[in-house]
Design a protein around this motif. Structure first.
Motif, PDB file in Angstrom:
ATOM      1  N   LEU A  11      46.158 -35.162 -22.563  1.00 62.63           N
ATOM      2  CA  LEU A  11      44.635 -34.185 -22.138  1.00 62.63           C
ATOM      3  C   LEU A  11      44.529 -32.651 -21.449  1.00 62.63           C
ATOM      4  CD1 LEU A  11      44.386 -37.550 -19.220  1.00 62.63           C
ATOM      5  CD2 LEU A  11      43.193 -37.176 -21.221  1.00 62.63           C
ATOM      6  N   LEU A  12      43.261 -32.376 -21.934  1.00 66.79           N
ATOM      7  CA  LEU A  12      43.485 -31.403 -21.653  1.00 66.79           C
ATOM      8  C   LEU A  12      42.309 -30.692 -21.265  1.00 66.79           C
ATOM      9  CD1 LEU A  12      44.479 -31.419 -24.641  1.00 66.79           C
ATOM     10  CD2 LEU A  12      45.934 -29.295 -23.903  1.00 66.79           C
ATOM     11  N   LEU A  13      42.473 -29.686 -20.169  1.00 67.19           N
ATOM     12  CA  LEU A  13      40.826 -28.814 -19.850  1.00 67.19           C
ATOM     13  C   LEU A  13      40.435 -27.588 -20.492  1.00 67.19           C
ATOM     14  CD1 LEU A  13      41.476 -30.198 -16.012  1.00 67.19           C
ATOM     15  CD2 LEU A  13      40.299 -31.171 -18.306  1.00 67.19           C
ATOM     16  N   ALA A  14      39.182 -27.630 -20.421  1.00 69.90           N
ATOM     17  CA  ALA A  14      38.889 -26.255 -20.725  1.00 69.90           C
ATOM     18  C   ALA A  14      39.082 -25.288 -20.141  1.00 69.90           C
ATOM     19  CB  ALA A  14      38.009 -26.043 -22.126  1.00 69.90           C
ATOM     20  N   GLN A  15      39.537 -24.002 -19.513  1.00 72.74           N
ATOM     21  CA  GLN A  15      39.601 -22.893 -18.920  1.00 72.74           C
ATOM     22  C   GLN A  15      38.642 -21.799 -19.305  1.00 72.74           C
ATOM     23  OE1 GLN A  15      41.641 -23.918 -15.732  1.00 72.74           O
ATOM     24  NE2 GLN A  15      41.154 -25.956 -17.192  1.00 72.74           N
ATOM     25  N   ALA A  16      38.476 -20.515 -19.052  1.00 75.81           N
ATOM     26  CA  ALA A  16      37.509 -19.915 -19.425  1.00 75.81           C
ATOM     27  C   ALA A  16      38.071 -19.096 -20.822  1.00 75.81           C
ATOM     28  CB  ALA A  16      37.794 -17.841 -18.528  1.00 75.81           C
ATOM     29  N   GLU A  36      35.700 -33.760 -14.948  1.00 76.27           N
ATOM     30  CA  GLU A  36      35.923 -32.722 -14.327  1.00 76.27           C
ATOM     31  C   GLU A  36      37.037 -31.115 -13.809  1.00 76.27           C
ATOM     32  OE1 GLU A  36      36.849 -33.497  -9.470  1.00 76.27           O
ATOM     33  OE2 GLU A  36      35.002 -34.333 -10.054  1.00 76.27           O
ATOM     34  N   GLY A  37      36.217 -30.190 -14.190  1.00 77.54           N
ATOM     35  CA  GLY A  37      37.107 -29.066 -13.688  1.00 77.54           C
ATOM     36  C   GLY A  37      37.232 -28.437 -15.624  1.00 77.54           C
ATOM     37  N   ASP A  38      36.860 -28.826 -16.939  1.00 73.62           N
ATOM     38  CA  ASP A  38      36.482 -28.571 -17.878  1.00 73.62           C
ATOM     39  C   ASP A  38      35.074 -27.243 -17.450  1.00 73.62           C
ATOM     40  OD1 ASP A  38      37.982 -29.105 -20.596  1.00 73.62           O
ATOM     41  OD2 ASP A  38      35.703 -28.371 -20.554  1.00 73.62           O
ATOM     42  N   ARG A  39      35.506 -26.410 -18.912  1.00 73.85           N
ATOM     43  CA  ARG A  39      34.209 -25.393 -18.633  1.00 73.85           C
ATOM     44  C   ARG A  39      33.270 -26.414 -19.354  1.00 73.85           C
ATOM     45  NH1 ARG A  39      32.744 -22.346 -22.242  1.00 73.85           N
ATOM     46  NH2 ARG A  39      34.070 -21.976 -24.356  1.00 73.85           N
ATOM     47  N   HIS A  47      24.165 -33.395 -22.440  1.00 73.12           N
ATOM     48  CA  HIS A  47      25.393 -33.027 -23.506  1.00 73.12           C
ATOM     49  C   HIS A  47      25.983 -33.559 -24.817  1.00 73.12           C
ATOM     50  CE1 HIS A  47      26.398 -29.213 -26.100  1.00 73.12           C
ATOM     51  NE2 HIS A  47      25.785 -28.697 -25.812  1.00 73.12           N
ATOM     52  N   LYS A  48      25.473 -32.956 -26.002  1.00 71.98           N
ATOM     53  CA  LYS A  48      26.384 -33.991 -27.062  1.00 71.98           C
ATOM     54  C   LYS A  48      27.846 -33.799 -26.978  1.00 71.98           C
ATOM     55  CE  LYS A  48      25.605 -30.693 -30.345  1.00 71.98           C
ATOM     56  NZ  LYS A  48      25.264 -30.542 -31.987  1.00 71.98           N
ATOM     57  N   ARG A  49      28.660 -32.558 -26.330  1.00 73.82           N
ATOM     58  CA  ARG A  49      29.391 -31.899 -26.568  1.00 73.82           C
ATOM     59  C   ARG A  49      29.860 -32.315 -24.707  1.00 73.82           C
ATOM     60  NH1 ARG A  49      34.883 -30.618 -25.649  1.00 73.82           N
ATOM     61  NH2 ARG A  49      35.732 -28.767 -26.712  1.00 73.82           N
ATOM     62  N   GLN A  50      30.571 -33.096 -24.191  1.00 79.25           N
ATOM     63  CA  GLN A  50      30.667 -33.492 -23.541  1.00 79.25           C
ATOM     64  C   GLN A  50      32.190 -33.481 -22.903  1.00 79.25           C
ATOM     65  OE1 GLN A  50      28.818 -36.356 -21.119  1.00 79.25           O
ATOM     66  NE2 GLN A  50      27.025 -35.797 -21.910  1.00 79.25           N
ATOM     67  N   LEU A  51      33.115 -33.781 -24.275  1.00 75.81           N
ATOM     68  CA  LEU A  51      34.427 -34.050 -24.789  1.00 75.81           C
ATOM     69  C   LEU A  51      34.330 -34.406 -25.680  1.00 75.81           C
ATOM     70  CD1 LEU A  51      35.381 -37.485 -22.500  1.00 75.81           C
ATOM     71  CD2 LEU A  51      35.336 -35.174 -21.926  1.00 75.81           C
TER      72      LEU A  51
END
Length: 160
Positions: A11-16, A36-39, A47-51
């Motif tokens: 599992l990964l979160l996009a930062q800046a 939550e926490g993903d940019r 939006h179509k690009r949530q994940l």
């Protein structure tokens, strides 16, 4: 493993923008928002690009590190790139997502490795929207559910 199930490997979160993804052991998926926490969480509702979901075999074939393709969820055991828009998946016990369209590779991939854009065409994963939120964890099972019959059918772009 059952062909209709897979396992969450990362599992990964996009930062800046322009920074590496941050790997986390669990993530909170929020309905119509993403992680939550993903940019990308700040984008407009629905939006179509949530994940971005990526098949582990595609990542391995492209010989890139986990997170290099900016995936939020790395899944083993499911051929994600063969699934149609509207395919619904259960992530763990509570989260429900629906695939919206294949992720089209962008020019930034060639900055990682010349030729990666072309190599990743058709193997960059699937964009998804969160239909029901909850917590997902590495190791959780991913199950194929039904296909939304009203989902828009996407015309796959041709390689530039």
């Amino acid at each position: 493993m059952n062909p209709a199930t897979g396992t969450i490997r990362a599992l990964l979160l996009a930062q800046a923008r322009g920074t590496p993804m941050r790997r986390v052991p669990e993530a909170l998926a929020v309905e119509q928002r993403g992680f939550e926490g993903d940019r990308h969480f700040q984008r407009a509702l629905g939006h179509k690009r949530q994940l971005l979901l990526l098949d582990e075999s595609s990542r391995e074939a492209l010989q890139v590190e986990v997170g290099a393709l900016k995936e939020n969820i790395l899944i083993a055991g499911l051929p994600l790139d063969t699934l149609p828009p509207g395919q619904r998946l259960a992530l763990g016990d509570t989260v429900l997502v629906e695939l919206t369209e294949p992720c089209v590779p962008c020019w930034k991939l060639d900055a990682l490795r010349p030729g990666l854009l072309k190599e990743s065409w058709g193997r960059r994963g699937q964009l998804a929207r969160v239909l029901r939120g909850g917590t997902v964890r590495e190791g959780d099972t991913v199950r194929l559910l039904d296909i939304n019959p009203d989902a828009p059918r996407v015309i796959r772009p041709k390689l530039p």
